[in-house]
Design an enzyme around this catalytic site. Structure first.
Site, PDB file in Angstrom:
ATOM      1  N   CYS A   1       0.853  -1.198  -0.117  1.00  0.00           N
ATOM      2  CA  CYS A   1       0.016   0.025  -0.018  1.00  0.00           C
ATOM      3  C   CYS A   1       1.079   1.171   0.033  1.00  0.00           C
ATOM      4  O   CYS A   1       1.420   1.386   1.031  1.00  0.00           O
ATOM      5  CB  CYS A   1      -0.916   0.101   1.110  1.00  0.00           C
ATOM      6  SG  CYS A   1      -2.094   1.458   1.389  1.00  0.00           S
TER       7      CYS A   1
ATOM      8  N   GLU B   1      -3.910   0.922  -6.061  1.00  0.00           N
ATOM      9  CA  GLU B   1      -2.700  -0.256  -6.272  1.00  0.00           C
ATOM     10  C   GLU B   1      -2.713  -0.352  -7.873  1.00  0.00           C
ATOM     11  O   GLU B   1      -3.720   0.150  -8.565  1.00  0.00           O
ATOM     12  CB  GLU B   1      -3.321  -1.530  -5.731  1.00  0.00           C
ATOM     13  CG  GLU B   1      -2.174  -2.654  -5.752  1.00  0.00           C
ATOM     14  CD  GLU B   1      -0.916  -2.163  -5.012  1.00  0.00           C
ATOM     15  OE1 GLU B   1       0.028  -1.729  -5.728  1.00  0.00           O
ATOM     16  OE2 GLU B   1      -0.929  -2.261  -3.997  1.00  0.00           O
TER      17      GLU B   1
END
Length: 237
Positions: free
Chosen positions: A2, A109
């Site tokens: 992340c 992402e």
């Protein structure tokens, strides 16, 4: 992994279900492109009181351990693999007593498609807050001798990750370690002696949260940290 996320609201609007006792001053403004080293609001249980006080505090993204010479080490520690925490000196002590929750609206992402990285925005389908497991540390700046100077102490954090599951695995092989609100009290509790059990329970519970998440492709503009607007989370064809 992340490396970017979104916090579209602040304060009790974002963390109401976590029953925060105290909100810090000067919490960060909403951001649609939070990047490592940025200030972020995190939730922690302070063991300085009995019972512990749940606080929403501003922290620097990228864990800076107490033994670090300067804060630059944190730029490389914005994520921590949950399965390796007990083996890493940087994270081991924080896992024992300094666990946090990082509230967000969603995160980004990048999916590799034939050598091209395509950004996806991943978020709860029902618009509820997303809670990510984290660790925090306090670092004392040795260059500041005045104990009353608020800049003397730096609060920092890292976001934990685990193997991705389900449709998230088709985007990236890692995902944040999500925390179900029902597990939040156990995760934040600094007095527990069953750290391994708490971590295992969080790892086991994360897939249930992951299955509630939606995703869509967003514009490549999110790759530039200088871009920060609500349009970054809009879907593109």
């Amino acid at each position: 992994m992340c490396g970017r996320f979104v916090v579209a609201s602040v304060g009790s609007e974002l963390v109401g279900v976590l029953r925060v006792d105290l909100e810090g001053d000067d919490l960060p403004e909403p951001s649609y492109n939070v990047a490592p080293t940025a200030p972020v609001a995190i939730v922690l249980d302070s063991a300085k009181t009995e019972p512990p006080t749940r606080r929403l505090e501003t922290a620097r993204w990228g864990l800076v351990p107490s033994w670090a010479k300067d804060v630059s080490i944190g730029a490389r520690a914005f994520n921590a693999r949950s399965e390796e925490l007990e083996d890493k000196p940087m994270f081991r002590k924080a896992l024992e007593k300094r666990r946090a929750i990082v509230p967000a609206t969603g995160y980004y992402e990048w999916k590799n498609v034939d050598g091209t990285k395509i950004p996806h925005y991943i978020h709860p389908a029902d618009g509820s807050p997303l809670f990510m497991a984290g660790l925090y540390e306090w670092w004392k700046d040795p260059q500041i001798e005045d104990e009353a100077d608020p800049a003397r102490w730096v609060l920092s954090f890292t976001i934990l990750t685990r193997d991705s599951i389900g449709h998230l695995g088709s985007i990236h092989d890692r995902m944040p370690l999500f925390v179900d609100p029902d597990h939040a009290d156990a995760w934040l509790d600094p007095t527990t002696d069953n750290v391994r059990d708490v971590l295992d329970a969080a790892i086991d519970a994360a897939p249930a949260v992951a299955r509630t998440l939606d995703d869509h492709v967003v514009a490549k503009a999110v790759g530039n940290v200088r871009n920060n607007s609500p349009e970054l989370i809009d879907p593109v064809d």
